[in-house]
Design a protein around this motif. Structure first.
Motif, PDB file in Angstrom:
ATOM      1  N   MET A  61      96.474  -6.913 115.535  1.00  0.00           N
ATOM      2  CA  MET A  61      95.062  -6.866 115.148  1.00  0.00           C
ATOM      3  C   MET A  61      94.231  -7.853 115.965  1.00  0.00           C
ATOM      4  SD  MET A  61      95.493  -6.510 111.009  1.00  0.00           S
ATOM      5  CE  MET A  61      93.724  -6.393 110.722  1.00  0.00           C
ATOM      6  N   VAL A  62      94.784  -9.052 116.227  1.00  0.00           N
ATOM      7  CA  VAL A  62      94.064 -10.028 117.044  1.00  0.00           C
ATOM      8  C   VAL A  62      93.864  -9.488 118.464  1.00  0.00           C
ATOM      9  CG1 VAL A  62      94.228 -12.300 118.111  1.00  0.00           C
ATOM     10  CG2 VAL A  62      94.794 -12.014 115.695  1.00  0.00           C
ATOM     11  N   GLU A  63      94.933  -8.892 119.002  1.00  0.00           N
ATOM     12  CA  GLU A  63      94.824  -8.325 120.350  1.00  0.00           C
ATOM     13  C   GLU A  63      93.786  -7.215 120.393  1.00  0.00           C
ATOM     14  OE1 GLU A  63      97.764  -6.208 123.690  1.00  0.00           O
ATOM     15  OE2 GLU A  63      98.466  -6.619 121.638  1.00  0.00           O
ATOM     16  N   MET A  64      93.769  -6.380 119.375  1.00  0.00           N
ATOM     17  CA  MET A  64      92.792  -5.291 119.322  1.00  0.00           C
ATOM     18  C   MET A  64      91.370  -5.839 119.212  1.00  0.00           C
ATOM     19  SD  MET A  64      92.578  -2.154 116.583  1.00  0.00           S
ATOM     20  CE  MET A  64      92.274  -3.297 115.221  1.00  0.00           C
ATOM     21  N   ALA A  65      91.177  -6.917 118.392  1.00  0.00           N
ATOM     22  CA  ALA A  65      89.843  -7.495 118.226  1.00  0.00           C
ATOM     23  C   ALA A  65      89.318  -8.068 119.535  1.00  0.00           C
ATOM     24  CB  ALA A  65      89.892  -8.583 117.145  1.00  0.00           C
ATOM     25  N   LEU A  66      90.173  -8.817 120.255  1.00  0.00           N
ATOM     26  CA  LEU A  66      89.748  -9.382 121.533  1.00  0.00           C
ATOM     27  C   LEU A  66      89.435  -8.299 122.562  1.00  0.00           C
ATOM     28  CD1 LEU A  66      92.259 -12.373 121.816  1.00  0.00           C
ATOM     29  CD2 LEU A  66      89.816 -12.476 121.242  1.00  0.00           C
ATOM     30  N   THR A  67      90.246  -7.249 122.566  1.00  0.00           N
ATOM     31  CA  THR A  67      90.028  -6.152 123.518  1.00  0.00           C
ATOM     32  C   THR A  67      88.706  -5.455 123.238  1.00  0.00           C
ATOM     33  OG1 THR A  67      92.421  -5.835 123.728  1.00  0.00           O
ATOM     34  CG2 THR A  67      91.007  -4.032 124.443  1.00  0.00           C
ATOM     35  N   LYS A  68      88.409  -5.191 121.950  1.00  0.00           N
ATOM     36  CA  LYS A  68      87.160  -4.518 121.597  1.00  0.00           C
ATOM     37  C   LYS A  68      85.944  -5.379 121.954  1.00  0.00           C
ATOM     38  CE  LYS A  68      88.855  -0.725 119.804  1.00  0.00           C
ATOM     39  NZ  LYS A  68      88.605   0.602 120.420  1.00  0.00           N
ATOM     40  N   LEU A  69      86.073  -6.677 121.729  1.00  0.00           N
ATOM     41  CA  LEU A  69      84.949  -7.550 122.070  1.00  0.00           C
ATOM     42  C   LEU A  69      84.665  -7.530 123.569  1.00  0.00           C
ATOM     43  CD1 LEU A  69      85.679 -10.624 119.755  1.00  0.00           C
ATOM     44  CD2 LEU A  69      83.800  -8.981 119.528  1.00  0.00           C
ATOM     45  N   GLU A  70      85.713  -7.531 124.377  1.00  0.00           N
ATOM     46  CA  GLU A  70      85.525  -7.498 125.823  1.00  0.00           C
ATOM     47  C   GLU A  70      85.005  -6.154 126.285  1.00  0.00           C
ATOM     48  OE1 GLU A  70      89.164  -8.588 127.652  1.00  0.00           O
ATOM     49  OE2 GLU A  70      89.094 -10.688 127.003  1.00  0.00           O
ATOM     50  N   GLU A  71      85.521  -5.057 125.715  1.00  0.00           N
ATOM     51  CA  GLU A  71      85.089  -3.724 126.137  1.00  0.00           C
ATOM     52  C   GLU A  71      83.613  -3.494 125.824  1.00  0.00           C
ATOM     53  OE1 GLU A  71      87.659  -0.967 124.267  1.00  0.00           O
ATOM     54  OE2 GLU A  71      89.347  -1.284 125.648  1.00  0.00           O
ATOM     55  N   ARG A  72      83.153  -3.917 124.644  1.00  0.00           N
ATOM     56  CA  ARG A  72      81.765  -3.674 124.233  1.00  0.00           C
ATOM     57  C   ARG A  72      80.821  -4.796 124.677  1.00  0.00           C
ATOM     58  NH1 ARG A  72      82.668  -1.289 118.063  1.00  0.00           N
ATOM     59  NH2 ARG A  72      84.188   0.321 118.669  1.00  0.00           N
ATOM     60  N   GLN A  73      81.382  -5.840 125.278  1.00  0.00           N
ATOM     61  CA  GLN A  73      80.575  -6.950 125.785  1.00  0.00           C
ATOM     62  C   GLN A  73      79.659  -7.517 124.706  1.00  0.00           C
ATOM     63  OE1 GLN A  73      78.570  -5.511 129.317  1.00  0.00           O
ATOM     64  NE2 GLN A  73      80.476  -5.420 130.499  1.00  0.00           N
ATOM     65  N   ILE A  74      80.220  -7.687 123.542  1.00  0.00           N
ATOM     66  CA  ILE A  74      79.448  -8.252 122.429  1.00  0.00           C
ATOM     67  C   ILE A  74      79.241  -9.737 122.609  1.00  0.00           C
ATOM     68  CG2 ILE A  74      79.479  -8.649 119.926  1.00  0.00           C
ATOM     69  CD1 ILE A  74      81.026  -6.046 119.641  1.00  0.00           C
ATOM     70  N   VAL A  75      80.290 -10.432 123.020  1.00  0.00           N
ATOM     71  CA  VAL A  75      80.204 -11.861 123.234  1.00  0.00           C
ATOM     72  C   VAL A  75      81.231 -12.253 124.285  1.00  0.00           C
ATOM     73  CG1 VAL A  75      81.836 -12.390 121.399  1.00  0.00           C
ATOM     74  CG2 VAL A  75      80.180 -14.137 122.120  1.00  0.00           C
ATOM     75  N   GLU A  76      80.902 -13.245 125.086  1.00  0.00           N
ATOM     76  CA  GLU A  76      81.822 -13.734 126.086  1.00  0.00           C
ATOM     77  C   GLU A  76      82.461 -15.018 125.588  1.00  0.00           C
ATOM     78  OE1 GLU A  76      80.023 -14.191 129.848  1.00  0.00           O
ATOM     79  OE2 GLU A  76      79.519 -12.060 130.093  1.00  0.00           O
ATOM     80  N   LEU A  77      83.763 -15.050 125.586  1.00  0.00           N
ATOM     81  CA  LEU A  77      84.500 -16.200 125.068  1.00  0.00           C
ATOM     82  C   LEU A  77      85.334 -16.811 126.176  1.00  0.00           C
ATOM     83  CD1 LEU A  77      85.790 -14.669 121.693  1.00  0.00           C
ATOM     84  CD2 LEU A  77      83.813 -16.172 122.012  1.00  0.00           C
ATOM     85  N   ASP A  78      85.259 -18.150 126.282  1.00  0.00           N
ATOM     86  CA  ASP A  78      86.137 -18.808 127.232  1.00  0.00           C
ATOM     87  C   ASP A  78      87.519 -18.978 126.618  1.00  0.00           C
ATOM     88  OD1 ASP A  78      85.831 -20.768 125.362  1.00  0.00           O
ATOM     89  OD2 ASP A  78      84.546 -22.054 126.604  1.00  0.00           O
TER      90      ASP A  78
END
Length: 288
Positions: free
Chosen positions: A240-257
């Motif tokens: 679930m964590v991997e899926m959440a990070l992937t979705k955030l990157e794909e939709r460009q909702i927020v950029e995280l370092d």
């Protein structure tokens, strides 16, 4: 090896009328020979009358799902399966053998399993006699033979398998009842085949750890269950964590370092893997 040989015995009801007619005829001939002072005929009539009288002892009854094993002066003559009133040589020894399906339930046996753990085990064996000659002549007492050999086979089976799973590909006594029942049936049949007995079904009727280790093994099972549950929870949480990070990157909702990703992963794992519901903390300040 003596194997079953089926013989046909005449209908007993028909022989009743035949012997009755012969008995009356020879008895009448005997009376007439005595009246006429014919000694030779009287002796012959007397001998025939006695022979017919002995034939009356040849009647026997065969019940349904039953057989009679015939012996003539210690020699096996054959087996009669036809039910009803029958007649055979009066000098035959007629031994009754039941062909009905029977159950044998073993006592609770205390044995060590494959891993050396003491366990209690019992089984139910469903069997029937299929070869009467082997059942009567190959063993001294086939019913006692079934009980002793069945318990011996059960002991051997219990020592060949572990009580419970330790590896995914292991067959265990508790977790694989179908395979264990099939193995027990083969084990018992191999031992009882020489006695003319066929095993119809076999199954474990009682299975437990011995009392002296029951509490310890129960705690072990609980610990293994907790570990298995935790493994499943962690695998699901990571996915679930991997899926959440992937979705955030794909939709460009927020950029995280990298630091923020690590913090997010840590928080998500705490929420998903916690035994109790997590208490959210709302950050009203800047993200950084």
């Amino acid at each position: 090896m003596i194997t079953e040989k089926e013989i046909k015995a005449p209908n007993g009801i028909m022989f009743i009328f035949v012997l009755l007619a012969l008995q009356i005829g020879t008895f009448t001939l005997l009376i007439n020979s005595i009246i006429n002072n014919n000694v030779t005929l009287a002796i012959i009539s007397l001998l025939v009358t006695l022979a017919i009288f002995i034939c009356w002892f040849g009647f026997f009854m065969v019940n349904p799902k039953e057989a009679r094993v015939m012996q003539l002066f210690g020699k096996y003559a054959g087996t009669v399966h036809d039910s009803g009133l029958r007649w055979a040589n009066p000098f035959y020894t007629k031994m009754r053998v039941s062909l009905r399906v029977r159950n044998f339930e073993s006592s609770k046996l205390k044995v060590n399993d494959k891993n050396g753990n003491p366990i209690e085990i019992a089984a139910v064996i469903v069997w029937e006699v299929t070869d009467t000659a082997e059942a009567v002549f190959q063993v001294d007492d086939y019913e006692d033979f079934v009980s002793i050999q069945s318990e011996s086979a059960l002991r051997n089976l219990a020592t060949s398998y572990a009580y419970d799973h330790h590896e995914d590909d292991d067959i265990s006594l508790r977790s694989d009842p179908t395979q264990i029942s099939a193995a027990l049936k083969i084990e018992v049949q191999d031992r009882l085949e020489k006695a003319g007995v066929t095993v119809i079904e076999s199954r474990i009727s009682h299975l437990a750890y011995a009392p002296e280790i029951a509490n310890a093994m129960l705690r072990r099972q609980q610990a293994m269950a907790i570990i298995a549950a935790r493994r499943t929870i962690v695998e699901g949480a990571v996915g679930m964590v991997e899926m959440a990070l992937t979705k955030l990157e794909e939709r460009q909702i927020v950029e995280l370092d990298a630091e923020r990703k690590a913090a997010m992963v840590s928080n998500l794992l705490v929420v998903l893997c916690s035994d109790e519901a997590a208490q959210p903390v709302v950050n009203t300040g800047s993200l950084y």
